[in-house]
Scaffold this motif. Structure first.
Motif, PDB file in Angstrom:
ATOM      1  N   UNK A 163       1.026  -0.868  -0.273  1.00  0.00           N
ATOM      2  CA  UNK A 163       0.210   0.183  -0.017  1.00  0.00           C
ATOM      3  C   UNK A 163       1.262   1.049   0.060  1.00  0.00           C
ATOM      4  N   UNK A 164       1.652   0.984   0.910  1.00  0.00           N
ATOM      5  CA  UNK A 164       2.783   2.403   1.248  1.00  0.00           C
ATOM      6  C   UNK A 164       2.646   3.106  -0.455  1.00  0.00           C
ATOM      7  N   UNK A 165       2.948   4.517  -0.741  1.00  0.00           N
ATOM      8  CA  UNK A 165       3.835   4.814  -1.734  1.00  0.00           C
ATOM      9  C   UNK A 165       2.997   6.319  -2.760  1.00  0.00           C
ATOM     10  N   UNK A 166       1.880   7.182  -1.780  1.00  0.00           N
ATOM     11  CA  UNK A 166       1.632   8.215  -2.623  1.00  0.00           C
ATOM     12  C   UNK A 166       2.063   9.352  -2.997  1.00  0.00           C
ATOM     13  N   UNK A 167       1.787   9.435  -4.043  1.00  0.00           N
ATOM     14  CA  UNK A 167       3.497  10.517  -5.097  1.00  0.00           C
ATOM     15  C   UNK A 167       4.089  11.395  -4.548  1.00  0.00           C
ATOM     16  N   UNK A 168       3.182  12.428  -3.859  1.00  0.00           N
ATOM     17  CA  UNK A 168       3.559  13.496  -3.280  1.00  0.00           C
ATOM     18  C   UNK A 168       4.142  13.087  -1.678  1.00  0.00           C
ATOM     19  N   UNK A 169       4.262  12.379  -1.038  1.00  0.00           N
ATOM     20  CA  UNK A 169       4.993  11.315   0.253  1.00  0.00           C
ATOM     21  C   UNK A 169       6.282  10.497  -0.083  1.00  0.00           C
ATOM     22  N   UNK A 170       7.603  11.038   0.605  1.00  0.00           N
ATOM     23  CA  UNK A 170       8.578  10.590   0.339  1.00  0.00           C
ATOM     24  C   UNK A 170       8.745   8.990   0.977  1.00  0.00           C
ATOM     25  N   UNK A 171       7.752   8.444   0.140  1.00  0.00           N
ATOM     26  CA  UNK A 171       7.841   6.507   0.943  1.00  0.00           C
ATOM     27  C   UNK A 171       9.012   6.724   0.208  1.00  0.00           C
ATOM     28  N   UNK A 172       9.031   5.930  -1.227  1.00  0.00           N
ATOM     29  CA  UNK A 172      10.198   5.304  -1.212  1.00  0.00           C
ATOM     30  C   UNK A 172      12.283   5.507  -0.838  1.00  0.00           C
TER      31      UNK A 172
ATOM     32  N   UNK B 121      12.201   5.800   2.108  1.00  0.00           N
ATOM     33  CA  UNK B 121      12.039   5.355   3.145  1.00  0.00           C
ATOM     34  C   UNK B 121      13.194   3.793   3.030  1.00  0.00           C
ATOM     35  N   UNK B 122      13.873   3.585   4.120  1.00  0.00           N
ATOM     36  CA  UNK B 122      14.459   2.421   3.693  1.00  0.00           C
ATOM     37  C   UNK B 122      13.581   1.064   4.120  1.00  0.00           C
ATOM     38  N   UNK B 123      12.857   1.288   5.010  1.00  0.00           N
ATOM     39  CA  UNK B 123      11.570   0.050   5.527  1.00  0.00           C
ATOM     40  C   UNK B 123      11.494  -0.859   4.128  1.00  0.00           C
ATOM     41  N   UNK B 124      10.622  -0.005   3.689  1.00  0.00           N
ATOM     42  CA  UNK B 124      10.019   0.201   2.494  1.00  0.00           C
ATOM     43  C   UNK B 124      10.534  -0.099   1.224  1.00  0.00           C
ATOM     44  N   UNK B 125      11.943   0.149   0.885  1.00  0.00           N
ATOM     45  CA  UNK B 125      13.148   0.141   0.308  1.00  0.00           C
ATOM     46  C   UNK B 125      13.135  -1.299   0.171  1.00  0.00           C
ATOM     47  N   UNK B 126      12.949  -2.060   1.784  1.00  0.00           N
ATOM     48  CA  UNK B 126      13.950  -3.819   2.355  1.00  0.00           C
ATOM     49  C   UNK B 126      12.653  -4.454   1.849  1.00  0.00           C
ATOM     50  N   UNK B 127      10.810  -3.966   1.857  1.00  0.00           N
ATOM     51  CA  UNK B 127      10.130  -4.959   1.962  1.00  0.00           C
ATOM     52  C   UNK B 127      10.113  -5.166   0.288  1.00  0.00           C
ATOM     53  N   UNK B 128      10.136  -3.761  -0.657  1.00  0.00           N
ATOM     54  CA  UNK B 128      10.248  -4.005  -1.836  1.00  0.00           C
ATOM     55  C   UNK B 128      10.992  -5.132  -2.668  1.00  0.00           C
ATOM     56  N   UNK B 129      12.305  -4.727  -1.906  1.00  0.00           N
ATOM     57  CA  UNK B 129      13.312  -5.256  -2.614  1.00  0.00           C
ATOM     58  C   UNK B 129      13.363  -7.128  -2.108  1.00  0.00           C
ATOM     59  N   UNK B 130      12.582  -7.811  -0.956  1.00  0.00           N
ATOM     60  CA  UNK B 130      12.495  -8.331  -0.834  1.00  0.00           C
ATOM     61  C   UNK B 130      11.163  -9.401  -0.867  1.00  0.00           C
ATOM     62  N   UNK B 131      10.116  -8.317  -1.659  1.00  0.00           N
ATOM     63  CA  UNK B 131       9.108  -8.765  -2.589  1.00  0.00           C
ATOM     64  C   UNK B 131       8.892  -9.039  -4.322  1.00  0.00           C
ATOM     65  N   UNK B 132      10.216  -8.578  -4.642  1.00  0.00           N
ATOM     66  CA  UNK B 132      10.477  -8.858  -6.097  1.00  0.00           C
ATOM     67  C   UNK B 132      11.689 -10.081  -5.786  1.00  0.00           C
ATOM     68  N   UNK B 133      12.848  -9.999  -4.683  1.00  0.00           N
ATOM     69  CA  UNK B 133      13.407 -11.740  -4.457  1.00  0.00           C
ATOM     70  C   UNK B 133      11.823 -12.736  -4.593  1.00  0.00           C
TER      71      UNK B 133
END
Ligand code: ZN
Length: 246
Positions: free
Chosen positions: A198-207, A209-221
């Motif tokens: 869910x996170x990632x509205x375009x006006x918020x610096x969510x991507x 965020x290192x934890x969010x980056x970890x989740x997306x990296x894990x998800x790709x794997x």
């Protein structure tokens, strides 16, 4: 030397609204470049980007054949994605390509086609605080992620969420305004693994965020194909040769 890295395509509609403030203040090159940038820091991943204005909308047969995991971000231009390209994405997922849908991709054409439901939810843009909980901390997508973590400013998405019962609910979110949401869910359609986050509205610096980056990296794997059929899944061959004597 064989290259065993996961080939990721980060697809973003990248409409005009994303190319000017306030979005460009947060993602000067587009959020797809930010996402591909942190994915490429992982030695096991090679990520490139595609946008709606590319030839064949960045979703050609050749592009998808060379994609192990597709990451999808769209919002205002879902309706502009051509149905033939949606069908091609669905076909590749059924064969085995992984896909990670982010934020407002919950009503993108490929998301709805793969899940067969509306994807509807309620939402509020109030830059409110959200706390995500890893309700399945043993899942590979939650590896190295705190059991709960805060994003200070996000768009609120609320239940009820129009999705099938997930294969696994990895994260749920609480929002400052009191709403809750199944914010990280997995599905499988034939050979293809699907994750929605869910996170990632375009006006918020969510991507950023290192934890969010970890989740997306894990998800790709996690979504990397285990097997991938080379031919169309719509074929039902007549099996004339039984393995045992009839
Ligand atoms: Zn949003």
């Amino acid at each position: 030397m064989s290259d065993n890295r996961i080939r990721v395509t980060v697809w973003n509609e990248y409409g005009d609204g994303q190319k000017k403030p306030p979005v460009s203040d947060v993602y000067p090159e587009g959020l797809h470049e930010t996402i591909a940038g942190f994915l490429n820091k992982d030695k096991g991943i090679t990520a490139k980007t595609a946008v709606l204005s590319d030839p064949e909308q960045g979703l050609s047969e050749d592009a998808l054949n060379n994609t192990d995991v597709l990451v999808w971000w769209g919002h205002m231009n879902h309706h502009l994605v051509e149905d033939q390209n949606v069908a091609r994405v669905v076909e590749h997922v059924l064969r085995g390509m992984g896909v990670v849908f982010l934020h407002s991709a919950h009503i993108s054409k490929p998301f709805k086609a793969l899940l067969g439901t509306s994807g509807h939810l309620s939402w509020r843009e109030a830059d409110e605080r959200t706390r995500l909980w890893a309700v399945n901390p043993a899942h590979p997508i939650a590896e190295g992620v705190p059991v709960n973590f805060v994003i200070d400013h996000e768009e609120m998405y609320s239940e009820p969420f129009g999705i099938p019962e997930p294969q696994t609910t990895v994260f749920i979110s609480w929002f400052q305004g009191g709403n809750v949401f199944r914010s990280g869910v997995t599905f499988q359609r034939e050979n293809g693994r699907i994750f929605y986050f869910q996170p990632g509205h375009e006006t918020n610096p969510t991507y950023h965020n290192e934890v969010v980056q970890r989740v997306i990296t894990n998800a790709v794997k996690w979504a990397r194909p285990c097997i991938r059929s080379s031919g169309p899944v719509s074929v039902c061959p007549n099996d004339q040769e039984p393995l045992e004597k009839l």
